[in-house]
Motif scaffolding. Structure first.
Motif, PDB file in Angstrom:
ATOM      1  N   SER A 178       1.710  -7.405   8.523  1.00  0.00           N
ATOM      2  CA  SER A 178       0.373  -7.333   7.920  1.00  0.00           C
ATOM      3  C   SER A 178      -0.206  -8.700   7.580  1.00  0.00           C
ATOM      4  CB  SER A 178       0.438  -6.467   6.651  1.00  0.00           C
ATOM      5  OG  SER A 178       1.151  -7.153   5.643  1.00  0.00           O
ATOM      6  N   ASP A 221      11.515  -5.694   5.268  1.00  0.00           N
ATOM      7  CA  ASP A 221      11.408  -7.100   5.675  1.00  0.00           C
ATOM      8  C   ASP A 221      10.835  -7.928   4.524  1.00  0.00           C
ATOM      9  OD1 ASP A 221       8.689  -6.668   5.635  1.00  0.00           O
ATOM     10  OD2 ASP A 221       8.468  -6.578   7.808  1.00  0.00           O
ATOM     11  N   ASP A 230      14.158   0.411  11.564  1.00  0.00           N
ATOM     12  CA  ASP A 230      13.180  -0.534  12.102  1.00  0.00           C
ATOM     13  C   ASP A 230      12.497   0.141  13.283  1.00  0.00           C
ATOM     14  OD1 ASP A 230      11.797  -2.573  13.404  1.00  0.00           O
ATOM     15  OD2 ASP A 230      13.272  -4.099  12.817  1.00  0.00           O
ATOM     16  N   LEU A 231      11.192   0.344  13.161  1.00  0.00           N
ATOM     17  CA  LEU A 231      10.462   1.117  14.179  1.00  0.00           C
ATOM     18  C   LEU A 231      10.317   0.391  15.522  1.00  0.00           C
ATOM     19  CD1 LEU A 231       7.798   2.737  11.868  1.00  0.00           C
ATOM     20  CD2 LEU A 231       9.350   3.986  13.390  1.00  0.00           C
ATOM     21  N   TYR A 282      -2.633 -10.254  14.786  1.00  0.00           N
ATOM     22  CA  TYR A 282      -2.454  -9.109  13.882  1.00  0.00           C
ATOM     23  C   TYR A 282      -3.477  -8.024  14.214  1.00  0.00           C
ATOM     24  CZ  TYR A 282      -3.430  -6.301   9.716  1.00  0.00           C
ATOM     25  OH  TYR A 282      -3.696  -5.255   8.863  1.00  0.00           O
ATOM     26  N   LYS A 301      -2.897  -4.269  15.852  1.00  0.00           N
ATOM     27  CA  LYS A 301      -3.329  -3.042  15.157  1.00  0.00           C
ATOM     28  C   LYS A 301      -4.266  -2.240  16.066  1.00  0.00           C
ATOM     29  CE  LYS A 301      -2.650  -1.823  11.476  1.00  0.00           C
ATOM     30  NZ  LYS A 301      -1.534  -0.996  10.920  1.00  0.00           N
ATOM     31  N   SER A 341       8.045  -8.300   3.267  1.00  0.00           N
ATOM     32  CA  SER A 341       7.082  -7.682   2.345  1.00  0.00           C
ATOM     33  C   SER A 341       7.526  -6.313   1.844  1.00  0.00           C
ATOM     34  CB  SER A 341       5.698  -7.588   2.994  1.00  0.00           C
ATOM     35  OG  SER A 341       5.791  -6.958   4.233  1.00  0.00           O
ATOM     36  N   GLY A 342       8.627  -5.779   2.389  1.00  0.00           N
ATOM     37  CA  GLY A 342       9.125  -4.482   1.911  1.00  0.00           C
ATOM     38  C   GLY A 342      10.081  -4.696   0.754  1.00  0.00           C
ATOM     39  N   VAL A 399       0.842  -1.206   0.000  1.00  0.00           N
ATOM     40  CA  VAL A 399       0.000   0.000   0.000  1.00  0.00           C
ATOM     41  C   VAL A 399       0.874   1.253   0.000  1.00  0.00           C
ATOM     42  CG1 VAL A 399      -1.841   1.266   1.168  1.00  0.00           C
ATOM     43  CG2 VAL A 399      -1.811  -1.229   1.282  1.00  0.00           C
ATOM     44  N   ASP A 433      11.450   2.520   6.211  1.00  0.00           N
ATOM     45  CA  ASP A 433      11.095   1.106   6.054  1.00  0.00           C
ATOM     46  C   ASP A 433      12.259   0.265   6.549  1.00  0.00           C
ATOM     47  OD1 ASP A 433      10.164  -1.504   4.924  1.00  0.00           O
ATOM     48  OD2 ASP A 433       8.682  -0.210   3.977  1.00  0.00           O
ATOM     49  N   ASP A 467       6.026  -4.716  16.290  1.00  0.00           N
ATOM     50  CA  ASP A 467       5.923  -3.892  15.075  1.00  0.00           C
ATOM     51  C   ASP A 467       4.726  -2.939  15.141  1.00  0.00           C
ATOM     52  OD1 ASP A 467       8.131  -4.920  13.776  1.00  0.00           O
ATOM     53  OD2 ASP A 467       6.990  -6.513  12.781  1.00  0.00           O
ATOM     54  N   ILE A 502      -7.392  -4.503   0.449  1.00  0.00           N
ATOM     55  CA  ILE A 502      -6.852  -3.671  -0.626  1.00  0.00           C
ATOM     56  C   ILE A 502      -6.167  -4.584  -1.650  1.00  0.00           C
ATOM     57  CG2 ILE A 502      -5.352  -1.695  -1.126  1.00  0.00           C
ATOM     58  CD1 ILE A 502      -5.480  -1.120   1.959  1.00  0.00           C
ATOM     59  N   LEU A 560       2.094   3.556   8.029  1.00  0.00           N
ATOM     60  CA  LEU A 560       1.619   2.289   7.438  1.00  0.00           C
ATOM     61  C   LEU A 560       2.456   1.093   7.869  1.00  0.00           C
ATOM     62  CD1 LEU A 560       0.909   4.676   5.279  1.00  0.00           C
ATOM     63  CD2 LEU A 560       0.390   2.776   3.774  1.00  0.00           C
TER      64      LEU A 560
HETATM   65  N1  LIG Z   1      -3.320  -4.720   2.495  1.00  0.00           N
HETATM   66  C1  LIG Z   1      -4.535  -4.618   3.021  1.00  0.00           C
HETATM   67  O1  LIG Z   1      -5.507  -5.196   2.510  1.00  0.00           O
HETATM   68  C2  LIG Z   1      -4.752  -3.758   4.251  1.00  0.00           C
HETATM   69  C3  LIG Z   1      -6.061  -3.551   4.707  1.00  0.00           C
HETATM   70  C4  LIG Z   1      -6.271  -2.726   5.818  1.00  0.00           C
HETATM   71  C5  LIG Z   1      -5.184  -2.149   6.454  1.00  0.00           C
HETATM   72  N2  LIG Z   1      -3.928  -2.396   6.022  1.00  0.00           N
HETATM   73  C6  LIG Z   1      -2.788  -1.760   6.726  1.00  0.00           C
HETATM   74  O2  LIG Z   1      -2.074  -1.039   5.751  1.00  0.00           O
HETATM   75  C7  LIG Z   1      -0.693  -0.974   6.098  1.00  0.00           C
HETATM   76  C8  LIG Z   1       0.143  -1.425   4.914  1.00  0.00           C
HETATM   77  O3  LIG Z   1      -0.272  -2.720   4.517  1.00  0.00           O
HETATM   78  P1  LIG Z   1       0.446  -3.479   3.329  1.00  0.00           P
HETATM   79  O4  LIG Z   1      -0.497  -4.475   2.792  1.00  0.00           O
HETATM   80  O5  LIG Z   1       1.082  -2.495   2.429  1.00  0.00           O
HETATM   81  O6  LIG Z   1       1.583  -4.246   4.138  1.00  0.00           O
HETATM   82  P2  LIG Z   1       2.995  -4.760   3.640  1.00  0.00           P
HETATM   83  O7  LIG Z   1       3.313  -5.904   4.535  1.00  0.00           O
HETATM   84  O8  LIG Z   1       3.015  -4.964   2.168  1.00  0.00           O
HETATM   85  O9  LIG Z   1       3.972  -3.539   3.953  1.00  0.00           O
HETATM   86  C9  LIG Z   1       4.367  -3.203   5.257  1.00  0.00           C
HETATM   87  C10 LIG Z   1       5.691  -2.454   5.154  1.00  0.00           C
HETATM   88  O10 LIG Z   1       6.063  -2.039   6.474  1.00  0.00           O
HETATM   89  C11 LIG Z   1       7.437  -2.372   6.686  1.00  0.00           C
HETATM   90  N3  LIG Z   1       7.594  -2.626   8.127  1.00  0.00           N
HETATM   91  C12 LIG Z   1       6.964  -3.574   8.870  1.00  0.00           C
HETATM   92  N4  LIG Z   1       7.360  -3.478  10.134  1.00  0.00           N
HETATM   93  C13 LIG Z   1       8.243  -2.457  10.209  1.00  0.00           C
HETATM   94  C14 LIG Z   1       9.016  -1.882  11.258  1.00  0.00           C
HETATM   95  N5  LIG Z   1       8.970  -2.372  12.504  1.00  0.00           N
HETATM   96  N6  LIG Z   1       9.818  -0.820  10.974  1.00  0.00           N
HETATM   97  C15 LIG Z   1       9.902  -0.334   9.694  1.00  0.00           C
HETATM   98  N7  LIG Z   1       9.226  -0.857   8.657  1.00  0.00           N
HETATM   99  C16 LIG Z   1       8.408  -1.909   8.924  1.00  0.00           C
HETATM  100  C17 LIG Z   1       7.704  -3.604   5.816  1.00  0.00           C
HETATM  101  O11 LIG Z   1       9.083  -3.732   5.485  1.00  0.00           O
HETATM  102  C18 LIG Z   1       6.821  -3.308   4.603  1.00  0.00           C
HETATM  103  O12 LIG Z   1       7.546  -2.567   3.632  1.00  0.00           O
HETATM  104  C19 LIG Z   1      -0.538  -1.850   7.342  1.00  0.00           C
HETATM  105  O13 LIG Z   1      -0.521  -0.999   8.460  1.00  0.00           O
HETATM  106  C20 LIG Z   1      -1.779  -2.712   7.336  1.00  0.00           C
HETATM  107  O14 LIG Z   1      -2.147  -3.083   8.654  1.00  0.00           O
HETATM  108  C21 LIG Z   1      -3.682  -3.180   4.917  1.00  0.00           C
END
Ligand SMILES: NC(=O)c1ccc[n+]([C@@H]2O[C@H](COP(=O)([O-])OP(=O)(O)OC[C@H]3O[C@@H](n4cnc5c(N)ncnc54)[C@H](O)[C@@H]3O)[C@@H](O)[C@H]2O)c1
Length: 374
Positions: A105, A51, A78-79, A186, A190, A53-54, A28, A48, A120, A216, A101
């Motif tokens: 996830s 990890d 890393d947060l 999870y 959140k 998914s990043g 996202v 970022d 996280d 999404i 964000l």
């Molecule tokens: N994808 C969906 O359908 C959806 C729906 C509702 C809410 N969300 C929320 O949207 C946000 C993004 O979702 P997404 O699908 O893109 O997730 P994703 O897993 O694709 O991306 C998450 C990113 O955050 C980074 N990350 C994780 N922990 C971290 C940390 N401790 N420090 C620094 N970076 C860190 C990862 O490296 C990654 O790049 C999340 O907060 C998720 O809860 C997603």
């Protein structure tokens, strides 16, 4: 379309806004970067930790990347760890807007390692809130200590999920301030992040809002997610297992929306939305999307678009092979239906820029054209 134009006009100012996006290398996050590059003149800093998914290789996929990448400054952090003075210096704050964000996830992984998800999604959020209040978010030049209005200029967005509300019976769509009932680590982590935001908004007079978003989809999504999985199963001729009720007569249901829609909603809310004020009556927004669909109907639609694509290339069509499976006992934490009421955002004037079916069709085609993301 009308709303997108309004954003574009409002978002170009004499001095470009500075924004911080965490988790920007995620699925996202990079769509949000793309939307901001296209519709504003804002300067973006990303955090970022890259990890599983990043992936920074998402950025060159942004259509305006080569022209606009000079507006993006990437910081590795890393947060789970505090934002120390030395990391803060690299971020070059203060920021007008912070969009949070970064999160674990993936529900399945949270069931395997709940502590990581609380680190996280909850501790990571508190570390970012602390950074925001200690100079990360732009402060007002003059603050009345007696007033309860925010002491900061900008806005902080916490990007949350429908899953914090837990499963929804068929006739229920949760409103923004309905009770939380997270059913897996999870969702609980959140929800914990949300509570931290509410407390910081009240205690430190911070202008924070929360978005609760449904499922999404979009280009460059992680391959473990449902839509890329359906495409792979169709191409490989493998059986797709679909989560259903105990009687195996009804598949699980969700709303689905393209990442562009949540990105547009985010920018719109940064400009026009209300922030938390301690009353538990404002500062939360459900971002829902236009269509509720059960996962079997979604799989059939994705299979159809996949086959349309194969036919257009003169290739053999492949039927969808599926099985409804009652996961309740074997996979606790996977709910049958999530549902949110999106009327507040609509009432305040936001409309979604892209439609469900057309955006889904384009995503399937795009994914088949880019098998490295499959
Ligand atoms: N994808 C969906 O359908 C959806 C729906 C509702 C809410 N969300 C929320 O949207 C946000 C993004 O979702 P997404 O699908 O893109 O997730 P994703 O897993 O694709 O991306 C998450 C990113 O955050 C980074 N990350 C994780 N922990 C971290 C940390 N401790 N420090 C620094 N970076 C860190 C990862 O490296 C990654 O790049 C999340 O907060 C998720 O809860 C997603």
């Amino acid at each position: 379309m009308k709303k997108a134009k309004r954003v574009k006009k409002v978002a170009r100012s004499k001095k470009p806004k500075k924004v911080l996006i965490t988790g920007a290398a995620g699925f996202v996050g990079h769509h949000l970067v793309e939307h901001i590059l296209k519709s504003t003149d804002w300067e973006i800093t990303t955090i970022d930790r890259l990890d599983t998914s990043g992936n920074l290789n998402r950025f060159p996929g942004i259509s305006v990347w080569d022209r606009e990448k000079k507006r993006v400054h990437i910081v590795y952090h890393d947060l789970r760890a505090e934002i120390t003075d030395s990391v803060a210096r690299m971020l070059h704050g203060p920021f007008d807007y912070i969009m949070h964000l970064a999160a674990g996830s993936h529900v399945e992984r949270s069931i395997e390692d709940p502590l990581l998800f609380f680190m996280d999604n909850c501790i990571g959020t508190v570390n970012l809130l602390n950074y925001a209040r200690h100079g990360g978010l732009r402060k007002k030049a003059r603050v009345n200590p007696q007033s309860r209005t925010p002491a900061f200029e900008g806005k902080f967005q916490y990007f949350s999920t429908d899953e914090v509300f837990g499963p929804a019976p068929d006739n229920v769509s949760y409103k923004e301030w309905d009770r939380n009932n997270p059913n897996n680590p999870y969702a609980a982590a959140k929800a914990a992040g949300e509570q931290a935001c509410i407390a910081f908004a009240h205690t430190y007079r911070m202008p924070i809002f929360i978005t609760n978003c449904m499922n999404i989809f979009g280009e460059r999504q992680n391959r473990e997610k449902f839509i890329p999985l359906i495409i792979r199963k169709v191409l490989d001729g493998d059986t797709l297992f679909i989560h259903s009720n105990k009687a195996r007569t009804q598949a699980g249901k969700r709303h689905y929306l393209h990442a562009r829609n949540i990105s547009a909603a985010t920018v719109w809310l940064l400009l026009h939305g209300k922030v938390l004020d301690g009353t538990a009556a404002q500062g939360k927004y459900n971002v829902v999307g236009e269509v509720e669909i059960d996962n079997l109907s979604l799989a059939k639609l994705v299979a159809k678009y996949t086959n349309d694509y194969l036919a257009s290339k003169g290739k053999k069509q492949r039927p969808l092979d599926y099985k409804l499976v009652a996961f309740h006992s074997s996979r606790p934490g996977h709910d049958m239906r999530y549902a949110l009421d999106g009327s507040l955002l609509a009432k305040e004037g936001f409309s979604y820029p892209v439609s469900f079916k057309e955006s889904l069709r384009k995503v399937v085609r795009w994914t088949l054209d880019h098998p490295e993301w499959l």
